[in-house]
Design a protein around this motif. Structure first.
Motif, PDB file in Angstrom:
ATOM      1  N   TYR A 159      63.894-130.989  -3.422  1.00 23.43           N
ATOM      2  CA  TYR A 159      63.540-129.717  -2.382  1.00 23.43           C
ATOM      3  C   TYR A 159      62.752-128.543  -3.504  1.00 23.43           C
ATOM      4  O   TYR A 159      62.805-128.120  -4.046  1.00 23.43           O
ATOM      5  CB  TYR A 159      65.420-129.369  -2.560  1.00 23.43           C
ATOM      6  CG  TYR A 159      65.735-130.172  -1.281  1.00 23.43           C
ATOM      7  CD1 TYR A 159      65.932-129.591   0.579  1.00 23.43           C
ATOM      8  CD2 TYR A 159      66.209-131.562  -1.737  1.00 23.43           C
ATOM      9  CE1 TYR A 159      66.292-130.231   1.323  1.00 23.43           C
ATOM     10  CE2 TYR A 159      67.691-132.521  -0.430  1.00 23.43           C
ATOM     11  CZ  TYR A 159      67.006-131.580   1.043  1.00 23.43           C
ATOM     12  OH  TYR A 159      67.939-132.394   1.263  1.00 23.43           O
ATOM     13  N   GLY A 160      62.105-127.649  -2.564  1.00 25.77           N
ATOM     14  CA  GLY A 160      61.555-126.612  -2.684  1.00 25.77           C
ATOM     15  C   GLY A 160      61.449-125.186  -1.770  1.00 25.77           C
ATOM     16  O   GLY A 160      62.592-125.938  -0.890  1.00 25.77           O
ATOM     17  N   ARG A 166      61.656-129.731  -6.535  1.00 24.78           N
ATOM     18  CA  ARG A 166      61.975-130.464  -8.005  1.00 24.78           C
ATOM     19  C   ARG A 166      63.685-130.696  -7.470  1.00 24.78           C
ATOM     20  O   ARG A 166      63.762-130.822  -8.796  1.00 24.78           O
ATOM     21  CB  ARG A 166      61.164-129.831  -8.961  1.00 24.78           C
ATOM     22  CG  ARG A 166      61.623-128.083  -9.270  1.00 24.78           C
ATOM     23  CD  ARG A 166      60.689-127.743 -10.665  1.00 24.78           C
ATOM     24  NE  ARG A 166      61.544-126.455 -11.343  1.00 24.78           N
ATOM     25  CZ  ARG A 166      61.149-125.290 -10.519  1.00 24.78           C
ATOM     26  NH1 ARG A 166      60.175-125.137 -10.468  1.00 24.78           N
ATOM     27  NH2 ARG A 166      61.890-124.339 -11.305  1.00 24.78           N
ATOM     28  N   PHE A 167      64.187-129.506  -7.297  1.00 18.98           N
ATOM     29  CA  PHE A 167      65.546-130.184  -7.001  1.00 18.98           C
ATOM     30  C   PHE A 167      66.560-130.599  -6.209  1.00 18.98           C
ATOM     31  O   PHE A 167      65.393-131.305  -5.090  1.00 18.98           O
ATOM     32  CB  PHE A 167      65.282-128.529  -6.342  1.00 18.98           C
ATOM     33  CG  PHE A 167      65.227-127.413  -7.131  1.00 18.98           C
ATOM     34  CD1 PHE A 167      65.841-127.032  -8.585  1.00 18.98           C
ATOM     35  CD2 PHE A 167      64.362-126.876  -6.380  1.00 18.98           C
ATOM     36  CE1 PHE A 167      64.925-126.270  -9.240  1.00 18.98           C
ATOM     37  CE2 PHE A 167      63.816-125.160  -7.067  1.00 18.98           C
ATOM     38  CZ  PHE A 167      63.937-125.062  -8.408  1.00 18.98           C
ATOM     39  N   LYS A 168      67.088-131.390  -6.980  1.00 20.99           N
ATOM     40  CA  LYS A 168      68.183-131.946  -5.891  1.00 20.99           C
ATOM     41  C   LYS A 168      68.726-132.014  -5.079  1.00 20.99           C
ATOM     42  O   LYS A 168      68.918-132.175  -3.093  1.00 20.99           O
ATOM     43  CB  LYS A 168      69.625-132.584  -6.190  1.00 20.99           C
ATOM     44  CG  LYS A 168      69.983-133.649  -6.271  1.00 20.99           C
ATOM     45  CD  LYS A 168      70.646-134.832  -6.819  1.00 20.99           C
ATOM     46  CE  LYS A 168      71.803-136.003  -6.025  1.00 20.99           C
ATOM     47  NZ  LYS A 168      71.884-136.463  -6.733  1.00 20.99           N
ATOM     48  N   ALA A 171      62.633-130.330   2.240  1.00 20.51           N
ATOM     49  CA  ALA A 171      62.304-131.553   1.928  1.00 20.51           C
ATOM     50  C   ALA A 171      61.240-132.081   1.623  1.00 20.51           C
ATOM     51  O   ALA A 171      60.793-132.138   2.268  1.00 20.51           O
ATOM     52  CB  ALA A 171      63.768-132.357   2.292  1.00 20.51           C
ATOM     53  N   LYS A 172      61.392-132.604   0.205  1.00 18.06           N
ATOM     54  CA  LYS A 172      59.840-133.522  -0.259  1.00 18.06           C
ATOM     55  C   LYS A 172      60.516-134.963   0.112  1.00 18.06           C
ATOM     56  O   LYS A 172      61.585-135.596  -0.720  1.00 18.06           O
ATOM     57  CB  LYS A 172      58.537-133.409  -0.832  1.00 18.06           C
ATOM     58  CG  LYS A 172      58.116-134.247  -1.107  1.00 18.06           C
ATOM     59  CD  LYS A 172      57.567-134.299  -3.246  1.00 18.06           C
ATOM     60  CE  LYS A 172      56.270-134.954  -2.625  1.00 18.06           C
ATOM     61  NZ  LYS A 172      55.040-134.585  -4.011  1.00 18.06           N
ATOM     62  N   ASN A 173      59.858-136.048   0.881  1.00 10.37           N
ATOM     63  CA  ASN A 173      60.193-137.309   0.784  1.00 10.37           C
ATOM     64  C   ASN A 173      59.522-138.020  -0.522  1.00 10.37           C
ATOM     65  O   ASN A 173      58.606-137.896  -0.129  1.00 10.37           O
ATOM     66  CB  ASN A 173      59.758-138.302   2.627  1.00 10.37           C
ATOM     67  CG  ASN A 173      60.290-139.465   2.242  1.00 10.37           C
ATOM     68  OD1 ASN A 173      61.281-139.866   1.788  1.00 10.37           O
ATOM     69  ND2 ASN A 173      59.371-140.425   2.848  1.00 10.37           N
ATOM     70  N   ASN A 174      60.309-138.772  -0.936  1.00 12.06           N
ATOM     71  CA  ASN A 174      60.131-139.272  -2.393  1.00 12.06           C
ATOM     72  C   ASN A 174      60.178-140.386  -2.299  1.00 12.06           C
ATOM     73  O   ASN A 174      60.205-141.531  -3.230  1.00 12.06           O
ATOM     74  CB  ASN A 174      60.209-138.801  -4.077  1.00 12.06           C
ATOM     75  CG  ASN A 174      60.326-137.833  -3.838  1.00 12.06           C
ATOM     76  OD1 ASN A 174      59.200-136.761  -3.524  1.00 12.06           O
ATOM     77  ND2 ASN A 174      61.363-136.914  -4.204  1.00 12.06           N
ATOM     78  N   VAL A 192      71.013-123.866  -6.880  1.00 10.58           N
ATOM     79  CA  VAL A 192      69.913-124.965  -7.002  1.00 10.58           C
ATOM     80  C   VAL A 192      70.599-126.241  -7.747  1.00 10.58           C
ATOM     81  O   VAL A 192      71.016-125.929  -8.465  1.00 10.58           O
ATOM     82  CB  VAL A 192      68.280-125.405  -7.124  1.00 10.58           C
ATOM     83  CG1 VAL A 192      67.886-124.090  -6.365  1.00 10.58           C
ATOM     84  CG2 VAL A 192      68.622-124.316  -8.379  1.00 10.58           C
ATOM     85  N   THR A 193      70.554-127.592  -7.470  1.00 10.33           N
ATOM     86  CA  THR A 193      71.237-128.268  -8.236  1.00 10.33           C
ATOM     87  C   THR A 193      70.163-129.338  -8.885  1.00 10.33           C
ATOM     88  O   THR A 193      68.974-129.679  -8.194  1.00 10.33           O
ATOM     89  CB  THR A 193      72.232-129.417  -7.517  1.00 10.33           C
ATOM     90  OG1 THR A 193      73.112-128.682  -6.213  1.00 10.33           O
ATOM     91  CG2 THR A 193      72.900-130.351  -8.282  1.00 10.33           C
TER      92      THR A 193
END
Length: 624
Positions: free
Chosen positions: A77-78, A91-93, A68-71, A106-107
């Motif tokens: 998620y990648g 780029r995924f939820k 997960a990448k914190n934005n 992926v979502t």
């Protein structure tokens, strides 16, 4: 409840994809220690074997792992390799582990689900409400359009239908009210019946009407009453509505005295001796009508490998929710009833037609049709559920983490649920699950420079996310049990930690469950928890503004939503959810409108609230 159990487990397969609802904990000692056999037939060879000690799965080199990448106000998620090299940019939820065929579910940001390859390219476009793997195929479904589709393991579409379809089993899937389709989506067996069950070992239980007598068929639709049901067919007494059995000549062999029954198989039939649908006393009879297992248990179910799962004994006049069987302690019997275990299993699930996956209080392992632990499958400590075969590997939830492992128990890939919040702070996912009905996920922060502050924040998180809701988990018999399943998202914007918790609860026997939302905003510098009142200047008039604005929306949508009142008073204690450009004031199901209206949310932009916001205040400056 025999048919209720069947229906519940068919539906549970779908819901568990969104969140796991049940499981078990760890095992000590030998499975053989709890097996009881007929006198004189005890297998002494097993007593000489050394115990198989539970172990934690050993981790192998992983392939692609979600991260997960914190934005700030959200996370994407990648995928990366075990060394931390990013292979698919976030780029995924949501992002699941890859399957053995090299694809992953992926979502996207619109909450639609698709399938990607290891380059991150879509093989199945994200247009499905859910997409799951079953019987070496992927299946997608769209709620609004009522469309189903089947795909091969590489994402190639095989068919699409304007209807919901059940799980595939042995190459056939149920289409309710129509019959069975094959892997091409074409009709394989037309049966316009209300009760259709998956094929297991070449047979399926069917009935024309949901409450009419059922019988077994083969894949050609032939009635197997003579072949597998000892020539005894179910009948229903027109006056009492109770079930019994007749021979092929129509003579009554077992009089109608059971509220529910199943067709005979292997010389035995399951029956419910209860008086109505609000209780259930389940047992087993033989072809002479003898009660070989007295009807006094909360539930009973035949597993794919022939084992029989039996729920706990219950009071004869009490209420019995069909869901209690899912979570209570269960015993297992062999198909001939000659061997059995104690009531030690919190969870019993089919792995395939040869093995069941079981959890006791300590371990996860697999049993064959003779109640012997499989030599070809692992045993490990912890809690495991929804485990399936994916080619040569196993895939499922191990200690609440989606995990792929080999048949020796070595982990190939695992979704940790951890997220780097920046500034050296790591959020590690933990799970409170003291009971099989409790599944509360919560974050624990690590890496903060101030250890006392870190402890304070973690204590706050535990109190607000776990202690506040753990009483929803009760397992005190069919009349006093409920489950809780909770998950969350966590991000960090500047100094503000943002946690958004989703909570699903259900009181066994209730008409419906309840969904709660719990937001938590914590200052990572001071540990202070902020609420709606901390965002605005004192005596700014914001409460009148918000009250009038939301009251106007209540009146505007009164006919559609059926609000309980046409006005509302907003205070500093109301719950809020922060967004990048504004906030949402929300109300739980049933608070200001009926349960059917769902959670009510009212959104405001920061620009329209600008004159009321305390822009020098701690809350505002923590994330601006």
């Amino acid at each position: 409840m025999l048919r209720k159990i069947k229906l519940f487990f068919l539906l549970a397969i779908v819901f568990v994809l969104a969140f796991p609802l049940n499981a078990c904990q760890r095992l000590e000692g030998k499975i053989e220690d709890v097996i009881v056999e007929e006198e004189g037939k005890k297998d002494t060879k097993k007593d000489e074997e050394e115990p198989v000690e539970p172990k934690k799965p050993e981790e192998k080199d992983a392939l692609l792992i979600p991260f997960a990448k914190n934005n700030g106000f959200d996370a994407t998620y990648g995928y990366m390799d075990k060394s931390g090299n990013v292979l698919i940019e976030p780029r995924f939820k949501q992002a699941d582990l890859f399957y053995e065929s090299g694809v992953a579910v992926v979502t996207d940001s619109n909450d639609k689900v698709g399938l990607i390859d290891k380059n991150g390219e879509y093989l199945i476009e994200p247009k499905w409400d859910y997409l799951y793997y079953n019987d070496e195929m992927f299946f997608g479904y769209q709620y609004e359009r009522n469309i189903s589709a089947g795909f091969d393991p590489n994402g190639k579409q095989l068919f699409q239908r304007d209807s919901y379809i059940g799980d595939f089993s042995e190459g056939y899937a149920v289409v309710y009210g129509e019959g069975y389709i094959d892997r091409t989506g074409k009709p394989a067996l037309i049966l316009k019946y209300e009760l259709l069950t998956p094929f297991v070992n070449g047979i399926a239980e069917v009935a024309k009407d949901y409450l009419s007598p059922s019988y077994y068929i083969d894949k050609q639709g032939n009635d197997l009453t003579e072949k597998v049901s000892s020539g005894l067919m179910m009948y229903r007494d027109e006056d009492t509505g109770l079930f019994g059995f007749k021979n092929m000549q129509g003579d009554i062999v077992i009089k109608a005295e059971y509220y529910e029954a199943s067709p005979f198989l292997n010389g035995y039939a399951f029956v419910n001796a209860a008086s109505d649908s609000y209780n259930g006393l389940y047992g087993i009879i033989d072809t002479a009508g003898n009660q070989v297992l007295e009807p006094k248990y909360c539930g009973i179910m035949r597993m794919n490998n022939g084992l029989i799962a039996v729920g706990e004994e219950i009071q004869p006049d009490g209420y019995n929710s069909y869901m209690y069987f899912e979570f209570c302690k269960k015993a297992l019997y062999t198909a001939d009833l000659k061997k059995s275990t104690d009531f030690i299993y919190n969870l019993v699930e089919n792995l395939d037609n040869d093995n069941v996956c079981v959890n006791d209080d300590n371990s996860v392992f697999f049993l064959n049709s003779n109640l012997e632990q499989s030599d070809e499958l692992p045993k490990f400590s912890g809690r495991g559920y929804s485990i399936i075969r994916d080619g040569k590997v196993l895939r499922g939830y191990i200690n609440n983490r989606l995990t792929v492992l080999d048949t020796k128990g070595n982990i190939i890939a695992k979704d940790s649920g951890d997220i780097d919040l920046g500034g050296g702070i790591i959020s590690k996912n933990q799970v409170a699950q003291s009971l099989p009905v409790e599944n509360i996920n919560y974050p624990v922060l690590s890496g903060m420079k101030d250890s006392s502050l870190q402890e304070k924040i973690n204590d706050t998180i535990f109190m607000e996310m776990v202690k506040s809701y753990e009483d929803f988990a009760r397992l005190n018999g069919p009349e006093d049990s409920s489950y809780i399943n909770s998950y969350y998202t966590i991000t960090k914007e500047k100094d503000l930690v943002l946690i958004d918790q989703s909570i699903d609860t259900y009181v066994f026997g209730g008409v419906h469950g309840y969904y709660f939302r719990n937001t938590l905003y914590i200052d990572a510098v001071t540990g202070k928890v902020y609420t709606l009142g901390d965002l605005f200047k004192p005596d700014s008039g914001v409460w009148d503004y918000l009250s009038n604005a939301i009251s106007a929306k209540l009146n505007e949508n009164m006919d559609e939503m059926g609000y309980f009142d046409n006005s509302i008073k907003i205070t500093a204690d109301n719950k809020l959810a922060l967004k990048k450009d504004g906030l949402v004031i929300y109300f739980a199901e049933g608070d200001i409108a009926s349960y059917a209206a769902g959670m009510q949310e009212f959104e405001f932009t920061f620009s329209e609230l600008s004159e009321y916001i305390d822009k020098q205040g701690e809350f505002w400056t923590s994330f601006n």
